[in-house]
Design an enzyme around this catalytic site. Structure first.
Site, short mmCIF file in Angstrom:
data_model
loop_
_atom_site.label_atom_id
_atom_site.label_comp_id
_atom_site.label_asym_id
_atom_site.label_seq_id
_atom_site.Cartn_x
_atom_site.Cartn_y
_atom_site.Cartn_z
N CYS A 12 -32.91 10.38 -11.98
CA CYS A 12 -34.24 10.48 -12.56
C CYS A 12 -34.10 11.04 -13.97
CB CYS A 12 -35.13 11.39 -11.71
SG CYS A 12 -34.61 13.13 -11.73
N HIS A 82 -33.28 22.03 -11.59
CA HIS A 82 -34.17 22.73 -10.64
C HIS A 82 -34.83 23.95 -11.28
CE1 HIS A 82 -31.15 20.97 -7.65
NE2 HIS A 82 -32.26 20.29 -7.51
N GLU A 139 -35.53 25.36 -6.53
CA GLU A 139 -36.72 25.04 -7.32
C GLU A 139 -37.91 25.87 -6.85
OE1 GLU A 139 -39.94 21.44 -7.85
OE2 GLU A 139 -37.84 20.86 -7.63
N THR A 176 -41.51 19.51 -6.65
CA THR A 176 -41.62 18.19 -7.29
C THR A 176 -41.03 17.06 -6.47
OG1 THR A 176 -39.57 18.54 -8.51
CG2 THR A 176 -41.62 19.23 -9.59
N SER A 233 -32.66 17.67 -1.86
CA SER A 233 -33.97 17.63 -1.21
C SER A 233 -34.58 16.24 -1.27
CB SER A 233 -34.90 18.65 -1.87
OG SER A 233 -36.22 18.51 -1.38
N ASN A 234 -34.59 15.62 -2.47
CA ASN A 234 -35.25 14.32 -2.59
C ASN A 234 -34.50 13.23 -1.83
OD1 ASN A 234 -33.64 12.49 -4.72
ND2 ASN A 234 -33.50 14.61 -5.40
N SER A 276 -30.19 12.39 -7.73
CA SER A 276 -28.95 12.99 -8.21
C SER A 276 -27.75 12.04 -8.08
CB SER A 276 -28.66 14.28 -7.43
OG SER A 276 -29.71 15.20 -7.57
#
Length: 688
Positions: A12, A82, A139, A176, A233-234, A276
């Site tokens: 991202c 983060h 984060e 986020t 996390s994402n 990532s």
């Protein structure tokens, strides 16, 4: 086989920005580069950066890095996407202002900084701040640090603690990279409960679009591959979204972890990646999938091959012990290739120790032996369990520890009636309350969650039950400490100890492993009626060893020293002819005893009290407690006696002659009488 890669797969904006900046710093050279934590949640990228000289540090290492930074050793600390807590951010800014050779590269994602700004601006003492996210994620920890006032972190709509929301004003923000559907569900619930709710949509738009694309791609694919770090996390959110729609979803970090999956010419493979994951890893996975041999087989060949393959698979029945290879691992389950028609599944619920994690116990490629507890050809899965196999080995280790007297260590997981349960290598061991080391009226629940050493004192082979003792270990450790204490003990050794108890004859002092006793005669230079006249329970004393008997376990301690001897203090301060203010402490027929300094008393003979008239008793002039000025007319070093005179100060010339005539006579006349009187009244004796 058809392979489709998600358009939004890979880095991202925030991650791309952070990685690019670190690569720029590496290219510039001349500085040692540190990242505060792993730059991104992708072990492959982190390893690449480490190979190029980038070091990963924690917040606790910042002071060390700052102190080592100078003109010859400049450094740069990179804040990852983060972000960090407000405290760390301010600390880094302070370091940078103090040392020109200490650089700070803030690569916090702008979307994350926006959340920091929102909570800092809108939170306050009259506001409850609700944060949707993982409380252990860096984060979220950073977001929390910018909140002014009360806040609550929740990870799902079902985990909201409404009792903690007691402010009129409530604001709601999100990590986020959170799950969009769960975020919307949480908003819907909170809108019904909070009348004055201010919502900020802080889930990154790229994250929203990425999740929507994965949801769509997983519904039209036969197999989904989610690429990314297992700590991301994402990435985990993408995996969860895909798996809800397509059970054959696999999480992998690179091409080497591609699972052994059955594919045909019609198989649709979907590939997505977390924020990532770099593009080259995505390309490697796509290439590896396209090169699989099965993709080259014709439809007819596939049918024949499938038949042969099906025949080659072994039959699996419930209760069979099987060995297979780990295909994939996530927090909920482990998929295992058993060489059978079904895929083996090890579930997290199979773990004996609730603190263990599948992702830490297993890796792709590991060989696993387990027992099939349920086989379903319809579903194509076999639920596996390692409990029986592991339990046998773990139980044997308990039995061996009992026979050999081995000390084991485990975690106390529960307090039950009559004792506590401690888990050792997955085996539950009961420790009776009497063996916990907690006093009878104590609370054994305080042990829950702690690690304890125990000895197995009893086993029941038939029922597979074991009884342990924490107290036995404590007893052995105490014996070891006592043995070491005795080995190091010597006459004259000094200790600082606490008074544990008092008796009529002395005070017991805690020396650590053992207690020692200070006899009453050692507590003070003057006679005392009881040790409590000098010390109290709980007092701290500086003592020394006078004598000890290891066999009888007795230690005699000294407390009074020559430095505190009142006679020594007196002779150091006063001489014959000196004038001193004294306090009358007792009255006798032949005179009055007066305290010159604490512990050192002198005698004012009746003939030395006044020159106005003869008196029958000292009580005619003096009273206990009176403070008077006296002159020291004689000091008897051998017998530690002091002669005092008030009369010598009343009429100096006459008194001086009178003193010369009567001093010696007075001492001789009263010596024997004083001794007799003091035997009857020891508390009024002169200083010894």
């Amino acid at each position: 086989m058809v392979i489709k890669v998600a358009k939004l797969a890979g880095f991202c904006f925030g991650v791309e920005r952070a990685v690019s900046r670190v690569n720029e710093l590496i290219g510039q050279g001349g500085r040692h580069i540190y990242t505060l934590g792993n730059l991104i949640h992708n072990p492959t990228i982190v390893k690449r950066l480490e190979d190029r000289g980038v070091s990963v540090i924690g917040a606790s290492d910042l002071d060390r890095v700052f102190e080592a930074t100078d003109a010859d050793h400049p450094s740069s600390v990179v804040i990852r996407a983060h972000g960090v807590t407000r405290e760390i951010s301010e600390k880094l800014a302070g370091f940078a202002s103090e040392n020109e050779y200490f650089g700070v590269e803030d690569c916090t994602c702008p979307h994350v900084k926006r959340v920091h700004d929102i909570v800092a601006k809108h939170s306050g003492p009259d506001t409850s701040t609700l944060i949707f996210g993982d409380p252990n994620h860096p984060e979220v920890e950073g977001i929390c640090s910018y909140v002014n006032g009360e806040y609550m972190v929740f990870s799902s709509a079902d985990s909201i603690d409404f009792e903690k929301i007691h402010k009129n004003n409530v604001i709601l923000v999100s990590q986020t990279t959170q799950n969009l559907s769960e975020w919307k569900k949480s908003q819907k619930i909170l809108k019904k409960v909070c009348t004055n709710l201010l919502i900020f949509d802080t889930i990154c738009s790229v994250t929203e679009n990425r999740q929507a694309e994965v949801a769509e791609l997983s519904e039209e694919s036969d197999v989904m591959l989610i690429i990314g770090g297992r700590e991301s996390s994402n990435t985990n959110k993408l995996y969860a979204i895909s798996r809800e729609r397509q059970p054959d979803t696999f999480l992998l970090e690179n091409a080497s972890e591609i699972p052994q999956i059955r594919i045909t010419a019609d198989t649709r493979i979907g590939i997505a990646a977390g924020a990532s994951t770099p593009g080259d890893i995505i390309k490697e996975v796509e290439k590896a999938m396209s090169e699989k041999e099965l993709s080259q087989v014709t439809d007819t060949q596939e049918e024949n091959f499938a038949e042969l393959l099906d025949q080659s698979f072994k039959t699996l029945n419930t209760g069979d012990t099987v060995t297979g290879t780990v295909l994939s691992v996530d927090a909920a389950e482990v998929k295992v290739d058993l060489g059978a028609k079904v895929t083996g599944i090890l579930q997290a619920s199979d773990l004996v120790d609730p603190t263990e994690k599948l992702t830490e116990l297993y890796k792709v490629g590991d060989e696993v032996t387990a027992v099939a507890v349920r086989v379903s050809d319809v579903d194509g899965v076999a639920v596996l369990s390692r409990r029986k196999i592991e339990a046998a080995g773990r139980w044997q280790s308990i039995v061996d520890a009992c026979s050999e007297g081995t000390i084991l260590e485990g975690k106390v997981v529960d307090a039950v009636k009559g004792g506590v349960i401690i888990v050792i290598n997955g085996t539950r061991v009961f420790v009776p309350a009497s063996q916990t080391g907690i006093p009878r009226d104590g609370d054994i629940s305080t042990l829950v969650g702690t690690n304890q050493k125990i000895k197995i004192v009893e086993v029941n082979e038939q029922r597979k039950r074991a009884v342990g003792s924490i107290r036995a270990v404590l007893r052995e450790e105490r014996k070891e400490r006592e043995a070491k204490f005795w080995d190091e003990l010597e006459i004259g050794k000094k200790f600082t100890g606490r008074v544990k108890s008092l008796t009529s004859y002395g005070a017991f002092v805690d020396l650590g492993p053992l207690d020692g006793m200070v006899h009453q005669s050692e507590l003070s230079w003057k006679r005392i009626k009881h040790p409590s006249d000098v010390v109290s329970v709980g007092d701290t004393l500086e003592v020394f060893v006078k004598d000890f008997d290891r066999e009888k376990k007795r230690i005699s301690l000294g407390y009074k020293t020559e430095e505190t001897n009142p006679w020594n203090l007196f002779t150091a301060q006063y001489h014959v002819g000196d004038v001193a203010k004294v306090k009358i402490v007792s009255l006798m027929p032949f005179g009055a005893f007066a305290e010159v300094i604490p512990g050192a008393d002198g005698l004012i003979h009746i003939s030395q009290i006044t020159n106005e008239r003869k008196i029958a008793s000292p009580a005619e002039i003096l009273h206990v407690g009176d403070e008077v000025d006296v002159k020291i007319i004689e000091i008897d070093e051998d017998n530690h006696k002091i002669s005092l005179s008030i009369k010598a100060l009343l009429e100096p010339e006459e008194a001086e002659e009178a003193v010369e005539e009567t001093a010696e006579e007075a001492v001789e006349e009263t010596a024997e009488e004083a001794a007799e009187e003091k035997e009857e009244a020891p508390a009024e004796e002169t200083a010894e």
